[in-house]
Structures are given as structure tokens and as C-alpha cells.
Design a protein around this motif. Structure first.
Motif, short mmCIF file in Angstrom:
data_model
loop_
_atom_site.label_atom_id
_atom_site.label_comp_id
_atom_site.label_asym_id
_atom_site.label_seq_id
_atom_site.Cartn_x
_atom_site.Cartn_y
_atom_site.Cartn_z
N VAL A 12 85.69 -37.71 -10.06
CA VAL A 12 85.07 -37.48 -11.37
C VAL A 12 84.99 -35.84 -11.70
O VAL A 12 84.64 -35.24 -10.64
CB VAL A 12 83.71 -38.00 -11.72
N HIS A 13 85.80 -35.49 -12.65
CA HIS A 13 85.62 -34.16 -13.04
C HIS A 13 84.92 -34.05 -14.47
O HIS A 13 85.46 -34.68 -15.57
CB HIS A 13 86.84 -33.59 -13.16
N LEU A 14 83.62 -33.26 -14.57
CA LEU A 14 83.26 -33.02 -15.90
C LEU A 14 83.84 -31.64 -16.42
O LEU A 14 83.83 -30.77 -15.87
CB LEU A 14 81.67 -32.31 -15.47
N ILE A 15 84.57 -32.12 -17.65
CA ILE A 15 85.60 -31.20 -18.11
C ILE A 15 85.00 -30.29 -19.19
O ILE A 15 85.67 -29.07 -19.53
CB ILE A 15 87.01 -31.65 -18.71
N ALA A 16 83.60 -30.80 -19.72
CA ALA A 16 83.03 -29.96 -20.58
C ALA A 16 81.77 -30.44 -20.81
O ALA A 16 81.30 -31.78 -20.43
CB ALA A 16 83.60 -30.01 -22.06
N THR A 17 80.66 -29.46 -20.84
CA THR A 17 79.36 -30.18 -20.75
C THR A 17 78.42 -28.96 -21.79
O THR A 17 78.69 -28.05 -22.40
CB THR A 17 78.61 -29.38 -19.48
N PRO A 18 77.40 -29.69 -22.16
CA PRO A 18 76.43 -28.73 -23.04
C PRO A 18 76.21 -27.37 -22.67
O PRO A 18 76.18 -26.52 -23.49
CB PRO A 18 75.11 -29.77 -23.29
N GLN A 19 75.68 -27.18 -21.31
CA GLN A 19 75.31 -25.80 -20.97
C GLN A 19 76.50 -24.93 -21.24
O GLN A 19 76.40 -23.88 -21.71
CB GLN A 19 74.94 -26.08 -19.57
N GLN A 20 77.80 -25.26 -21.01
CA GLN A 20 78.95 -24.61 -21.21
C GLN A 20 79.24 -24.11 -22.77
O GLN A 20 79.38 -23.05 -22.96
CB GLN A 20 80.34 -25.27 -20.83
N SER A 21 78.75 -24.97 -23.52
CA SER A 21 78.83 -24.79 -24.86
C SER A 21 77.77 -23.75 -25.33
O SER A 21 77.67 -22.77 -26.22
CB SER A 21 78.95 -25.84 -25.77
N LEU A 22 76.52 -23.93 -24.89
CA LEU A 22 75.28 -23.22 -25.07
C LEU A 22 75.75 -21.42 -24.61
O LEU A 22 75.47 -20.68 -25.32
CB LEU A 22 74.16 -23.59 -24.64
N GLU A 23 76.32 -21.54 -23.50
CA GLU A 23 76.66 -20.33 -23.04
C GLU A 23 77.58 -19.57 -23.76
O GLU A 23 77.50 -18.30 -23.90
CB GLU A 23 77.17 -20.41 -21.51
N ALA A 24 78.67 -20.15 -24.20
CA ALA A 24 79.65 -19.67 -25.25
C ALA A 24 78.95 -19.16 -26.26
O ALA A 24 79.11 -17.98 -26.85
CB ALA A 24 80.53 -20.53 -25.65
N ALA A 25 77.96 -19.80 -26.71
CA ALA A 25 77.57 -19.36 -28.09
C ALA A 25 76.55 -18.25 -27.92
O ALA A 25 76.38 -17.25 -28.69
CB ALA A 25 76.40 -20.63 -28.84
N ALA A 26 75.86 -18.40 -26.56
CA ALA A 26 74.88 -17.06 -26.29
C ALA A 26 75.73 -15.82 -26.16
O ALA A 26 75.30 -14.80 -26.42
CB ALA A 26 74.19 -17.59 -24.93
N ASP A 27 76.78 -15.92 -25.50
CA ASP A 27 77.88 -14.61 -25.54
C ASP A 27 78.28 -14.26 -26.78
O ASP A 27 78.18 -12.84 -26.90
CB ASP A 27 79.15 -15.17 -24.74
N ALA A 28 78.52 -15.17 -27.92
CA ALA A 28 79.01 -14.83 -29.23
C ALA A 28 77.59 -13.91 -29.70
O ALA A 28 77.47 -12.94 -30.45
CB ALA A 28 79.13 -15.99 -30.01
#
Length: 456
Positions: free
Chosen positions: A278-294
Motif C-alpha cells: 500500500v502506498h499513500l501517494i498524497a496526504t492532507p499534511q503534505q498539502s498543508l505543508e505546501a500551503a505553508a511554504d507558500a
């Protein structure tokens, strides 16, 4: 091995932001919208799936799956899979969630559409067909299972003794009860012939690789879309306790089956899962971190509260409001200007209404915004956006809503009171009346709630 990967686009969110984020002081709404777009783009299947694809097998490669991102995930596989390697299958997604096919990209995976969040006959037919497709697979065959949020409703195959109408009624009752996603999916798994690891069992002895986009707090693959290809640690007794806790009725014959443990799911020690991945290819935390970088790129401080926030949407909104007000008034717990980010999956408990009262409309993002606006009390210098990353808040056509310092005043000027909207669970009507709904259309991914509070 040529591919069409570069031809896939993000049409659903491309209009949401420019290459450079809007100035947060001159255009707070535009800035918040750009953060949402960044979060959504981080979770697009094309960008996240390519690093997790296995090599083609000696035998067949069959692609199956379900979820709101299902069609986009299938297109990503078609774009990235070698053109000279056989590929076929069936994936089911929500009505209206099939992205435009890029020119030159051949369709090798069939896409079916079905209803969400309450299942329909089309979803049941697709589930039956998927079970038929995986029958007779061999050890040299590969199954790619594409799973994303919404799959529980889209891949509906009632247990023996249950009708589709029964499943629809139970699902609706769960949605209105205030139960969290783990509780709802525990029940769904035990009342299904395909969820809770049963689909993996049907695929044996083929190799199964599950590629999943998480839309649940904690990113547990057993909860995402009710884990059709992963083992289930919950039990019939757990499902019974949840049904009792929320006073949800099921047919007596099915209740008896649960009590006898006859609807048990495959457990973690079942050999059917040996060698499966099983591979998690996208997660909520990854998206929040991307927004935080912005946010940091714009020169602001950012505070990510959590990607696992649960609870009543209006109450979560009030907590966010308390943090924002304290920051403005006392300089604590954060220094301003800053952005507060959070994710997770809140819930909305539908309030009973007097006979003849118009039914309210709205989802958990909108209800969060109602609770936030009420608790902010028109606080100056606070702006917010809450939206579902799939582009659909509940069953409406909006992704979420904005809250501004003059939200309450503008709403009252057109005869809308926030307390009345909360009483009727009518976030859609409230924010529609003042032009503050966010409408994006389906985004072709789903990493759950996105919330951003800008404190100037």
C-alpha cells in the motif's frame, strides 16, 4: 517508453491563482484562494503517483478502484504506464468528476460514475463488475487498486440480507448522526461484500498494489474508502456498538448476523495480504505543508495546527476564532501578521426542524465558517477560507466559503442572521446571499478539509 504525462493539466484549479500569489494585504481573499490552490495542486495524482508505480508484471495488469479522484488517478496511470505494456480495468468515480481527457492519451481504463455520498444502483453495478473482473487472476498478474475519498459510497455492494435501499438509509443516517469517518466506515465495512479487505481476498493470488490518496485523519488505509484491499482490525462488535451509540436502525436479520459475527472482515493476520503493498501517494499534511511554504514565500509566519482535527464543524470554527481573536487582541498565542492552517475531517450533526421549516443546505466547510464568523464577532483584520479539497462541500456545488471582517454586517443587511443559519444547518444559503461561496468545480483529488485563517 513514451508517455503522455506532460499533457495532463489541472484545469479545475488553474484559474484559482496567478504564478505569483496576490498581495495578502491588498487582496486577502485572493491570497487565501491561492493557498487553497497550492494545497490542491500538491495532491494531484499525476504529480504524486509516478514514484509509486511498480514495473509491469509477466502477466496481466488490471486497474480497479473507487473514489472522487478515481478518474484522475486512472488517467495518470494511463499517462505514466508504458504504452507497450498491456493495461485494462474499471474505476468508479462520482458523477461529474471525470477530467477532460488530454489529447493523444488513449483510454485503456474504463471509468464508471455513481452517486456520493449516498450510494446508488450504478455504484452497486460497478462494484459487481469489479468483482467479476478480478475473478480468475493468476500469481503472475498485477492489480493496481486506485483508492481515494468517497470510495465507500461509490463502491457499494450490500452484504447478504441487505438491499440497496437498506444501505442508502443506513448511510444517510450515519451522515446525519455526527459519527466520525472511522466510525462510519467501520459500519460500512461490516455491511459490505467488497470493503474491509474483501476485494483483496477476491484478487488472490495476484499481486495487489494499492495506491491511495488519504482523506482521513491519521491516514489509515483501512479507513480510506473503507479499505477494500487492506486488512481490517475492527470487528462486528465494534460495528454494533456504533450503530447503538448513534441509534441507527438496521434490519433484524442483519443485526443478528452482526451479533453472531457472521459479517466479519479479513484481519491483519490473514495470509491473503501476504506480499501486498500500500502506498499513500498524497496526504492532507503534505498539502498543508505546501500551503505553508507558500505563506512563508509571501513573507508571513505560518502555524499548522494539525491535519487531524475532528469534531463538530461549528465548534472547530469557534476554536479557530478564539485563536485569531487572541492573536489580534493580545499578540498571543501567535504574533501577527500570520496564517493559521488546519485540516482533518469535521462533522455536522443535522438539527431537527419544526414542520414546514425549509431544509438547510451546506457541508462541513460552510458550517465551520458559520461557527467561525459567529465567534469572531466581526473582528477586524481576520479573514478566512474553509473548503473541501475535492471542490464539493457535502452535496452542494461549492467547495466552501470565505469569512471576512464584515461578514455578519453584510449578511444582516440582506436579512440573514448567523444564529438562524446555524440552527437550520444552512451555511450554503447564508454565504450565497452575500456572495461568499467558493465555487471551483471538482478538483480531481481529495485530501479532506482545508482551512486558512489570515490574521493581519
Amino acid at each position: 517508453m513514451p508517455s503522455h504525462a506532460d499533457s495532463l493539466s489541472l484545469d479545475a484549479v488553474a484559474a484559482a491563482t496567478d504564478a505569483v500569489a496576490p498581495d495578502f494585504r491588498r487582496d486577502p481573499r485572493g491570497f487565501l484562494l491561492s493557498l487553497y490552490a497550492v494545497a490542491v495542486r500538491r495532491a494531484q495524482p499525476l504529480h504524486t503517483l509516478k514514484d509509486h508505480l511498480p514495473t509491469p508484471p509477466k502477466g496481466r495488469t488490471l486497474v480497479i478502484g473507487a473514489g472522487k479522484a478515481g478518474a484522475a488517478m486512472a488517467q495518470a496511470v494511463e499517462a505514466l504506464w508504458p504504452e507497450d505494456a498491456p493495461l485494462s480495468g474499471l474505476v468508479v468515480t462520482r458523477y461529474g468528476h471525470i477530467p477532460e481527457r488530454p489529447e493523444g492519451l488513449a483510454q485503456r481504463i474504463e471509468i464508471a460514475e455513481a452517486a456520493h455520498p449516498v450510494p446508488d444502483a450504478a455504484g452497486m453495478a460497478a462494484a459487481e463488475r469489479i468483482l467479476q473482473l478480478v475473478g480468475g487472476l493468476k500469481a503472475d498478474d498485477l492489480v493496481l487498486c486506485l483508492i481515494s475519498g468517497g470510495g465507500s459510497a461509490l463502491l457499494s455492494l450490500p452484504a447478504d440480507g441487505l438491499t440497496l435501499a437498506d444501505k442508502q438509509a443506513i448511510n444517510k443516517a450515519l451522515l446525519e448522526s455526527g459519527a466520525n469517518i472511522a466510525e462510519m466506515n467501520c459500519v460500512r465495512k461490516h455491511l459490505s461484500r467488497i470493503k474491509g479487505g474483501r476485494l483483496a481476498a477476491a484478487c488472490a493470488p495476484a499481486q495487489v498494489v494499492t495506491l491511495t490518496i488519504s482523506d482521513v485523519p491519521g491516514d489509515d488505509p483501512a479507513i480510506i474508502a473503507s479499505g477494500p484491499t487492506v486488512p481490517d482490525a475492527t470487528t462486528c462488535a465494534d460495528a454494533l456498538a456504533i450503530l447503538k451509540r448513534y441509534r441507527i436502525e438496521v434490519p433484524r436479520a442483519v443485526l443478528a448476523q452482526l451479533e453472531r459475527g457472521e459479517l466479519e472482515t479479513p484481519k491483519p493476520d490473514d495470509t491473503v495480504f501476504t506480499g501486498q503493498t500500500v502506498h499513500l501517494i498524497a496526504t492532507p499534511q503534505q498539502s498543508l505543508e505546501a500551503a505553508a511554504d507558500a505563506v512563508r514565500a509571501a513573507g508571513l509566519a505560518v502555524h499548522v495546527l494539525s491535519d487531524e482535527i475532528e469534531g463538530e464543524s461549528r465548534d472547530v470554527g469557534r476554536v479557530h476564532a478564539a485563536l485569531a481573536r487572541a492573536t489580534v487582541r493580545h499578540g498571543e498565542p501567535f504574533a501577527r501578521p500570520c496564517v493559521i492552517l488546519s485540516g482533518g475531517e469535521t462533522t455536522v450533526t443535522i438539527r431537527s426542524q419544526p414542520a414546514g421549516t425549509p431544509k438547510g443546505r451546506g457541508g462541513r466547510a460552510g458550517e465551520f465558517c458559520l461557527g467561525l464568523a459567529q465567534a469572531l464577532q466581526s473582528q477586524a483584520d481576520v479573514w478566512a477560507l474553509a473548503a473541501d479539497t475535492d471542490g464539493i462541500d457535502g452535496v452542494e456545488d461549492n467547495a466552501g466559503a470565505f469569512v471576512t471582517p464584515d461578514t455578519l454586517a453584510r449578511a444582516e443587511s440582506v436579512g440573514r442572521k448567523v444564529a438562524d443559519a446555524l440552527d437550520r444547518n444552512d451555511a450554503y444559503g447564508y454565504f450565497d446571499a452575500i456572495g461568499d461561496l467558493l465555487v471551483t468545480g471538482p478538483t480531481n483529488t481529495n485530501v479532506n478539509d482545508f482551512r486558512a485563517v489570515l490574521v493581519l
